[in-house]
Design a protein around this motif. Structure first.
Motif, PDB file in Angstrom:
ATOM      1  N   VAL A 138       0.835  -1.201   0.000  1.00 43.70           N
ATOM      2  CA  VAL A 138       0.000   0.000   0.000  1.00 43.70           C
ATOM      3  C   VAL A 138       0.871   1.254   0.000  1.00 43.70           C
ATOM      4  O   VAL A 138       0.564   2.244  -0.691  1.00 43.70           O
ATOM      5  CB  VAL A 138      -0.956   0.009   1.211  1.00 43.70           C
ATOM      6  N   ASN A 139       1.982   1.204   0.723  1.00 44.85           N
ATOM      7  CA  ASN A 139       2.872   2.372   0.809  1.00 44.85           C
ATOM      8  C   ASN A 139       3.469   2.754  -0.545  1.00 44.85           C
ATOM      9  O   ASN A 139       3.935   3.882  -0.718  1.00 44.85           O
ATOM     10  CB  ASN A 139       4.005   2.101   1.809  1.00 44.85           C
ATOM     11  N   LEU A 140       3.458   1.836  -1.491  1.00 47.36           N
ATOM     12  CA  LEU A 140       4.006   2.105  -2.824  1.00 47.36           C
ATOM     13  C   LEU A 140       2.936   2.597  -3.804  1.00 47.36           C
ATOM     14  O   LEU A 140       3.258   2.956  -4.936  1.00 47.36           O
ATOM     15  CB  LEU A 140       4.652   0.836  -3.385  1.00 47.36           C
ATOM     16  N   GLN A 141       1.668   2.600  -3.364  1.00 41.62           N
ATOM     17  CA  GLN A 141       0.566   2.966  -4.251  1.00 41.62           C
ATOM     18  C   GLN A 141       0.231   4.448  -4.138  1.00 41.62           C
ATOM     19  O   GLN A 141       0.427   5.066  -3.095  1.00 41.62           O
ATOM     20  CB  GLN A 141      -0.685   2.133  -3.925  1.00 41.62           C
ATOM     21  N   SER A 142      -0.271   5.000  -5.236  1.00 39.50           N
ATOM     22  CA  SER A 142      -0.843   6.345  -5.166  1.00 39.50           C
ATOM     23  C   SER A 142      -2.288   6.178  -4.706  1.00 39.50           C
ATOM     24  O   SER A 142      -3.082   5.521  -5.378  1.00 39.50           O
ATOM     25  CB  SER A 142      -0.784   7.032  -6.529  1.00 39.50           C
ATOM     26  N   ILE A 143      -2.595   6.728  -3.564  1.00 40.53           N
ATOM     27  CA  ILE A 143      -3.914   6.536  -2.961  1.00 40.53           C
ATOM     28  C   ILE A 143      -4.885   7.560  -3.530  1.00 40.53           C
ATOM     29  O   ILE A 143      -4.695   8.762  -3.408  1.00 40.53           O
ATOM     30  CB  ILE A 143      -3.847   6.652  -1.427  1.00 40.53           C
ATOM     31  N   LYS A 144      -5.936   7.041  -4.147  1.00 39.91           N
ATOM     32  CA  LYS A 144      -6.959   7.923  -4.714  1.00 39.91           C
ATOM     33  C   LYS A 144      -8.054   8.162  -3.679  1.00 39.91           C
ATOM     34  O   LYS A 144      -8.127   7.480  -2.662  1.00 39.91           O
ATOM     35  CB  LYS A 144      -7.543   7.284  -5.979  1.00 39.91           C
ATOM     36  N   GLU A 145      -8.897   9.112  -3.982  1.00 38.75           N
ATOM     37  CA  GLU A 145     -10.041   9.388  -3.106  1.00 38.75           C
ATOM     38  C   GLU A 145     -10.896   8.134  -2.975  1.00 38.75           C
ATOM     39  O   GLU A 145     -11.215   7.483  -3.966  1.00 38.75           O
ATOM     40  CB  GLU A 145     -10.890  10.525  -3.688  1.00 38.75           C
ATOM     41  N   ASP A 146     -11.233   7.789  -1.746  1.00 34.27           N
ATOM     42  CA  ASP A 146     -12.004   6.558  -1.557  1.00 34.27           C
ATOM     43  C   ASP A 146     -13.484   6.803  -1.854  1.00 34.27           C
ATOM     44  O   ASP A 146     -13.965   7.932  -1.804  1.00 34.27           O
ATOM     45  CB  ASP A 146     -11.839   6.047  -0.126  1.00 34.27           C
ATOM     46  N   LYS A 147     -14.166   5.721  -2.169  1.00 30.60           N
ATOM     47  CA  LYS A 147     -15.593   5.788  -2.472  1.00 30.60           C
ATOM     48  C   LYS A 147     -16.432   5.173  -1.365  1.00 30.60           C
ATOM     49  O   LYS A 147     -17.607   4.859  -1.563  1.00 30.60           O
ATOM     50  CB  LYS A 147     -15.857   5.075  -3.806  1.00 30.60           C
ATOM     51  N   TYR A 148     -15.799   5.024  -0.194  1.00 26.54           N
ATOM     52  CA  TYR A 148     -16.468   4.357   0.905  1.00 26.54           C
ATOM     53  C   TYR A 148     -17.696   5.142   1.367  1.00 26.54           C
ATOM     54  O   TYR A 148     -18.759   4.574   1.618  1.00 26.54           O
ATOM     55  CB  TYR A 148     -15.481   4.176   2.056  1.00 26.54           C
ATOM     56  N   ALA A 149     -17.544   6.472   1.484  1.00 27.77           N
ATOM     57  CA  ALA A 149     -18.660   7.299   1.948  1.00 27.77           C
ATOM     58  C   ALA A 149     -19.870   7.152   1.026  1.00 27.77           C
ATOM     59  O   ALA A 149     -21.018   7.119   1.482  1.00 27.77           O
ATOM     60  CB  ALA A 149     -18.235   8.764   2.044  1.00 27.77           C
ATOM     61  N   GLU A 150     -19.590   7.037  -0.276  1.00 24.14           N
ATOM     62  CA  GLU A 150     -20.688   6.869  -1.233  1.00 24.14           C
ATOM     63  C   GLU A 150     -21.427   5.552  -0.978  1.00 24.14           C
ATOM     64  O   GLU A 150     -22.661   5.495  -1.068  1.00 24.14           O
ATOM     65  CB  GLU A 150     -20.140   6.867  -2.664  1.00 24.14           C
ATOM     66  N   SER A 151     -20.670   4.493  -0.673  1.00 23.93           N
ATOM     67  CA  SER A 151     -21.311   3.196  -0.437  1.00 23.93           C
ATOM     68  C   SER A 151     -22.167   3.234   0.827  1.00 23.93           C
ATOM     69  O   SER A 151     -23.240   2.625   0.871  1.00 23.93           O
ATOM     70  CB  SER A 151     -20.255   2.087  -0.328  1.00 23.93           C
ATOM     71  N   ILE A 152     -21.698   3.960   1.854  1.00 26.64           N
ATOM     72  CA  ILE A 152     -22.482   4.092   3.090  1.00 26.64           C
ATOM     73  C   ILE A 152     -23.760   4.887   2.822  1.00 26.64           C
ATOM     74  O   ILE A 152     -24.844   4.546   3.319  1.00 26.64           O
ATOM     75  CB  ILE A 152     -21.647   4.764   4.201  1.00 26.64           C
ATOM     76  N   THR A 153     -23.637   5.949   2.029  1.00 25.61           N
ATOM     77  CA  THR A 153     -24.815   6.741   1.666  1.00 25.61           C
ATOM     78  C   THR A 153     -25.842   5.879   0.948  1.00 25.61           C
ATOM     79  O   THR A 153     -27.048   5.950   1.230  1.00 25.61           O
ATOM     80  CB  THR A 153     -24.401   7.931   0.773  1.00 25.61           C
ATOM     81  N   GLU A 154     -25.362   5.039   0.026  1.00 24.61           N
ATOM     82  CA  GLU A 154     -26.268   4.131  -0.685  1.00 24.61           C
ATOM     83  C   GLU A 154     -26.999   3.220   0.295  1.00 24.61           C
ATOM     84  O   GLU A 154     -28.214   3.016   0.195  1.00 24.61           O
ATOM     85  CB  GLU A 154     -25.476   3.271  -1.680  1.00 24.61           C
ATOM     86  N   MET A 155     -26.256   2.681   1.260  1.00 26.54           N
ATOM     87  CA  MET A 155     -26.865   1.747   2.213  1.00 26.54           C
ATOM     88  C   MET A 155     -27.858   2.460   3.130  1.00 26.54           C
ATOM     89  O   MET A 155     -28.888   1.905   3.492  1.00 26.54           O
ATOM     90  CB  MET A 155     -25.778   1.034   3.021  1.00 26.54           C
ATOM     91  N   LYS A 156     -27.527   3.694   3.511  1.00 25.25           N
ATOM     92  CA  LYS A 156     -28.466   4.480   4.325  1.00 25.25           C
ATOM     93  C   LYS A 156     -29.769   4.701   3.565  1.00 25.25           C
ATOM     94  O   LYS A 156     -30.866   4.574   4.116  1.00 25.25           O
ATOM     95  CB  LYS A 156     -27.844   5.833   4.690  1.00 25.25           C
ATOM     96  N   GLU A 157     -29.629   5.043   2.293  1.00 25.43           N
ATOM     97  CA  GLU A 157     -30.815   5.305   1.471  1.00 25.43           C
ATOM     98  C   GLU A 157     -31.701   4.079   1.348  1.00 25.43           C
ATOM     99  O   GLU A 157     -32.927   4.177   1.226  1.00 25.43           O
ATOM    100  CB  GLU A 157     -30.385   5.784   0.083  1.00 25.43           C
ATOM    101  N   LYS A 158     -31.069   2.901   1.397  1.00 29.09           N
ATOM    102  CA  LYS A 158     -31.825   1.649   1.288  1.00 29.09           C
ATOM    103  C   LYS A 158     -32.288   1.119   2.657  1.00 29.09           C
ATOM    104  O   LYS A 158     -32.903   0.055   2.753  1.00 29.09           O
ATOM    105  CB  LYS A 158     -30.971   0.560   0.620  1.00 29.09           C
TER     106      LYS A 158
END
Length: 379
Positions: free
Chosen positions: A355-375
């Motif tokens: 992981v330390n060698l990767q370029s970390i992009k913006e995560d999409k975790y918050a979007e997945s939680i929002t989807e689950m809240k909506e459902k």
């Protein structure tokens, strides 16, 4: 002996690692994969290291297991099929139900229909099953012996009571390893589809002279897994949050546990399933036999990244999540000689180094939680 091996979903995390190892062992590998955007990004030739790792080393067919034409093309000349192609998000499966059923159950049905009704060279099918088919794990009760608790109630979890209960058990239940004969009662649509996949393969294949093998993978992790796909598990999710210096929300009380098994060990187990006749017509757990809780995961990641971010034990929960499950691996050990080589501590260190060698992009975790809240699935 060199074999012609087809891996459906072979450009994914497990499939690409398996393909490279099989090639090293002298086998010829064909991969059928649809290069899903959720896993491989917008332009897999550029955005997917997994696809890039196998691109020029296998016979690659871009296509879907829901296409009879694609499967017919891929199966031609193959002796072994490793069927990994599947939608894999436990939470996501609870609201993308048609998609999960079409890919996981429908794709497997088409595959088996072709094997039943056409001429081919296939002699073995290895199906990637999942610990999710068990649902909640196995427990011992002082009064009742082995018990298999049902899904936890929303009322209990809302009140902050996250442990499982069983009617007639008055003393606390003791978690034990889940063996292959344990009750199957999945708590998600994903788990239901994996159970169905496994049952179809184990039922149909012996009737047409094909040896079936089912491997019930636990929580697979390691270098190469997606850091941007919010459905790949907490190691990726937490790593991305740490790297982006964001707060970690620990669900429930942080004591929920899983069996985390390193990718190299999963590949070893899968190759044993492919190569050994002793595996034929059997179902095996693939894990470490060790339960690790979420708080331990967080602390191990902090240690390995030499970096901490704020975290809260929120009491939030997802409907359909289980409390505990870890594998009894005595069957695969005794029948196939499988022994996991990588401990969780060593595996996390290898994962973090990558992981330390990767370029970390913006995560999409918050979007997945929002989807689950909506459902209505996230509380």
């Amino acid at each position: 002996m060199k074999k012609q091996i087809l891996i459906t979903g072979g450009a994914g995390f497990i499939g690409s690692n398996l393909a490279l190892r099989l090639i090293e062992k002298g086998h010829s590998v064909t991969i059928l994969d649809n290069l899903s955007k959720q896993i491989h990004g917008d332009n897999p030739h550029v955005t997917s290291p997994l696809f890039q790792s196998i691109q020029n080393k296998v016979n690659f067919i871009q296509g879907s297991v829901t296409s009879r034409a694609d499967l017919l093309r891929a199966i031609e000349g193959q002796e072994v099929i490793v069927h990994l192609a599947a939608e894999t998000g436990t939470g996501q499966s609870m609201y993308q139900i048609e998609q999960y059923v079409n890919i996981n159950i429908g794709g497997t049905a088409i595959l088996l229909d072709i094997l039943t009704n056409s001429t081919h060279n296939v002699r073995k099918v290895v199906i990637a099953s999942s610990r999710s088919i068990y649902g909640e794990g196995k427990y011992k009760s002082d009064e009742l012996g082995d018990v298999y608790p049902s899904h936890r109630s929303e009322a209990d979890m809302t009140a902050g009571d996250f442990e499982v209960k069983f009617p007639g058990a008055t003393s606390p239940l003791k978690l034990v390893a889940t063996d292959e004969d344990s009750k199957i009662h999945p708590s998600s649509v994903y788990g239901i589809t994996k159970q169905n996949q496994e049952q179809m393969v184990m039922t149909v294949c012996p009737t047409i002279g094909i040896a079936p093998v089912a491997l019930r993978y636990q929580n697979v992790y390691g270098p190469g897994q997606s850091l941007s796909n919010p459905y790949t598990g907490i190691l990726s999710i937490f790593s991305t949050l740490i790297k982006n210096e964001k707060e970690i929300n620990i669900f429930e009380d942080g004591k929920e546990s899983r069996d985390f098994v390193f990718i190299d060990d999963v590949v070893d187990a899968t190759i044993l399933g492919i190569e050994q006749e002793a595996a034929d017509n059997n179902v095996f757990n693939v894990g470490t036999g060790v339960a690790t809780d979420v708080l331990t995961v967080v602390n191990e990641l902090f240690t390995n990244y030499q970096k901490e971010v704020p975290f809260k034990i929120s009491g939030n929960y997802r409907l359909g999540d289980i409390r505990h499950n870890f594998a009894d691996i005595s069957k695969i050990s005794s029948k196939l000689g499988f022994k996991p080589k990588v401990s969780f501590t060593a595996g996390i260190a290898k994962f973090a180094q990558w992981v330390n060698l990767q370029s970390i992009k913006e995560d999409k975790y918050a979007e997945s939680i929002t989807e689950m809240k909506e459902k209505g699935l996230f509380k």
